[in-house]
Design an enzyme around this catalytic site. Structure first.
Site, mmCIF file in Angstrom:
data_model
loop_
_atom_site.group_PDB
_atom_site.id
_atom_site.type_symbol
_atom_site.label_atom_id
_atom_site.label_comp_id
_atom_site.label_asym_id
_atom_site.label_seq_id
_atom_site.Cartn_x
_atom_site.Cartn_y
_atom_site.Cartn_z
ATOM 1 N N CYS A 244 36.214 47.080 35.432
ATOM 2 C CA CYS A 244 37.285 47.337 34.876
ATOM 3 C C CYS A 244 37.386 47.593 33.100
ATOM 4 O O CYS A 244 38.204 48.757 32.864
ATOM 5 C CB CYS A 244 38.215 46.285 35.234
ATOM 6 S SG CYS A 244 37.552 44.332 34.448
ATOM 7 N N GLU B 259 44.202 42.010 38.042
ATOM 8 C CA GLU B 259 43.410 42.417 37.549
ATOM 9 C C GLU B 259 42.790 43.528 38.067
ATOM 10 O O GLU B 259 42.026 43.431 38.677
ATOM 11 C CB GLU B 259 42.226 41.462 36.836
ATOM 12 C CG GLU B 259 42.599 39.816 37.184
ATOM 13 C CD GLU B 259 43.267 39.872 35.530
ATOM 14 O OE1 GLU B 259 43.041 40.811 34.811
ATOM 15 O OE2 GLU B 259 43.773 38.902 34.603
ATOM 16 N N GLU C 232 40.539 56.416 36.533
ATOM 17 C CA GLU C 232 39.615 54.897 36.108
ATOM 18 C C GLU C 232 38.684 56.065 36.823
ATOM 19 O O GLU C 232 38.371 56.471 38.043
ATOM 20 C CB GLU C 232 39.828 54.369 36.135
ATOM 21 C CG GLU C 232 39.113 53.202 36.337
ATOM 22 C CD GLU C 232 39.380 51.313 36.865
ATOM 23 O OE1 GLU C 232 39.565 51.937 38.363
ATOM 24 O OE2 GLU C 232 38.835 51.295 35.977
ATOM 25 N N LYS D 240 37.957 35.576 49.715
ATOM 26 C CA LYS D 240 37.312 36.826 50.648
ATOM 27 C C LYS D 240 36.873 37.684 49.060
ATOM 28 O O LYS D 240 36.822 38.527 48.698
ATOM 29 C CB LYS D 240 38.244 37.534 51.087
ATOM 30 C CG LYS D 240 37.734 39.124 52.101
ATOM 31 C CD LYS D 240 38.846 39.743 52.265
ATOM 32 C CE LYS D 240 38.808 40.978 51.335
ATOM 33 N NZ LYS D 240 37.386 41.565 51.342
#
Ligand code: NAD
Length: 508
Positions: free
Chosen positions: A301, A267, A401, A192
């Site tokens: 990331c 991850e 983040e 997906k």
């Protein structure tokens, strides 16, 4: 805001019509049974890029059942490594032959520059080739020293049906960090992509078919996290979930997958520091810091979103980074020379802006940028290159983040202080050091809590070198031998040679 390098015109034409992205279930490209579709509006150009089938539980269940049947009957898992490698190599060839088509869709759905998208899509072919080499060289262990009447071997077997859930920031690249490795191991898959970037994953189905991958081995369902992704994390027929995305969704998936004890590989996010010592190549370090924060508009990331600079050089170093930041070519992703494109959604522009605003209100000093960027003719879904100093380690902008082109500067005096600042984070994806003293680099590399350490470089990566995070940046590894091993289960086989087994029952 003034004196930035902004490219507004474009050298690559928009496509004539939106791409029609379909599911791929049991070897058949198809729409949703209920006819639902979603539209993706380009972050940079405001046009409809794609119309994608919007999956429901019905399509997800069908895809998982197809993958289960394909795994259980061995149509892929029992093929030789050579046969699997042949298919994966053909897919790599087809990816390379279609880089332009893939890159245009990737650019328009994500907002990244066309040159970067070409690099990622073309580079992904190498991940497929590397995975093909692993399919042929995979092996277990033998134990030949257990006694003259015993031989044991440890077999490696595919783990089974794998759910692959990917994010929007590197759609085709991250897919290729997972899928060919799972296929090389002999697994079957349900994939997906993010609902914001469905097209290149959908296009891959054409290549899989043309390369001769048997029906049902790889199934693709387009749609939202709920219901598609959540069903892929809970369905009893799935053996493993590999996910790249936010830490919040990673935690949710782990919880859901725990109900049926699926293996989970994650991850997740990062707040990756680079430490800058005075005795380093300051020019190279400033360039790497500039690359580390603006690459993919900081929506990465691995973005190096905080730097920890020695007090003696902080003024000089910040001045170098600000000067380089003005030279980076921001703007229209369809201009061949653009290096930094658009922000993924209007909401995300507001979110980035909020972080900067709060930091300045709390006393941080804005050295450059600090708000949305207007690219003539394209609007304001862009963000200025932004550098903030006078930031304290407790501010949200230094810990969370931001996922934008926003660099924060912290300072240190000793190596111990620098390492303490590095490790004062919930994340642990990557960390870097710039220093000409090898002993300092080695000491730092051993003590920094991160899955990848870069010394005197940033974001160099190779299919052979595994990647992943510690702490809340994830679990498990991707690419390389360790990434491949995630898709394998170990089975021990112990064999007695001759009728030498001593009876357990003491007969009268
Ligand atoms: P996200 O977590 O919002 O979405 C990722 C994927 O998960 C999408 O396909 C989404 O539809 C799906 N999803 C959402 N809710 C779900 C649910 N309940 N169950 C199952 N699936 C669900 O992340 P994003 O915004 O697409 O990507 C940005 C994040 O990804 C950032 O935090 C970034 O750091 C991270 N990321 C990490 C790496 C890495 O390798 N560590 C690489 C790229 C991106």
């Amino acid at each position: 805001m003034t004196h930035l390098h902004i490219l507004a015109d474009q050298t690559v034409a928009l496509p004539d019509a939106p791409y029609q992205a379909l599911h791929f279930i049991d070897g058949v490209a198809q729409g949703s049974a209920d006819g639902q579709v979603s539209e993706r509006i380009s972050p940079s150009h405001g046009v409809v890029v794609s119309r994608a089938a919007l999956g429901s539980e019905r399509e997800t269940d069908a895809a998982i059942k197809a993958a289960r049947a394909a795994f259980d009957d061995g149509r892929w898992s029992r093929l030789s490594g050579k046969a699997r490698a042949t298919v994966l190599t053909k897919v790599a060839d087809l990816i390379e032959a279609n880089v332009e088509k893939l890159a245009l869709l990737e650019t328009l759905e994500s907002g990244k520059p066309i040159a970067q998208a070409r690099g990622e899509c073309g580079g992904a072919a190498d991940l497929w080739r590397y995975a093909a080499s692993l399919a042929r060289t995979s092996h277990g262990d033998s134990h030949n020293t257990l006694g003259e009447d015993i031989l044991a071997v440890v077999l490696k077997e595919p783990i089974g049906v794998v759910s692959i859930i990917t994010p929007w920031n590197f759609p085709f690249w991250i897919l290729s960090q997972k899928l060919p490795f799972a296929l090389a191991a002999g697994c079957t898959c349900v994939v997906k992509p993010s609902e914001m970037t469905p097209s290149t994953t959908s296009m891959l189905a054409e290549f899989l078919m043309a390369a001769g991958l048997p029906a049902g081995v790889c199934n693709i369902v387009l749609g939202y996290g709920d219901p598609v992704g959540s069903m892929m994390s809970t369905h009893p027929d799935v053996d493993m979930v590999t996910f790249t995305g936010s830490t919040a969704v990673g935690k949710l998936i782990t919880k859901c997958a725990g109900e049926t004890l699926k293996k989970v590989a994650l991850e997740l996010g990062g707040k990756n520091p680079q430490v800058i010592f005075p005795n380093c190549d300051l020019e190279g370090a400033a360039d790497a810091v500039t690359f580390g924060i603006y690459f993919n508009v900081g929506q990465c990331c691995n973005s190096s979103s905080r730097i920890i600079v020695h007090e003696d050089i902080v003024d000089d170093f910040v001045a170098r980074v600000v000067a380089l930041s003005r030279q980076v070519r921001f703007g229209n992703p369809l201009h061949e020379d653009t290096q930094v494109g658009a922000i993924v959604t209007p909401e995300h522009v507001v979110r980035i802006d909020g972080y900067v605003h709060d930091a300045v209100a709390a006393g941080a000093e804005l050295c450059l940028g600090g708000g949305a960027l207007d690219v003539p003719g394209l609007g304001r879904q862009f963000f200025q290159p932004t550098v903030l100093r006078g930031v304290t380690p407790d501010m949200a902008i230094a810990r969370e983040e931001v996922f934008g082109p926003v660099l924060v500067v912290l300072t240190f005096r000793t190596l111990d202080e620098a390492i303490a600042l590095c490790n004062d984070a919930t994340y642990g994806l990557s960390a870097g050091i710039w220093c000409d003293d090898v002993h300092t680099c080695l000491d730092f590399s051993r003590r920094a809590a991160a899955g990848t350490i870069w010394t005197n470089t940033w974001m160099d990566g190779f299919p052979e070198v595994s990647f992943g995070g510690v702490k809340q940046s994830g679990q498990g590894r991707e690419i390389g031998q360790y990434g491949f091993d995630e898709f394998l289960e170990v089975k021990s086989l112990v064999m007695r040679i001759g009728r030498t087994r001593a009876p357990w029952v003491k007969t009268a």
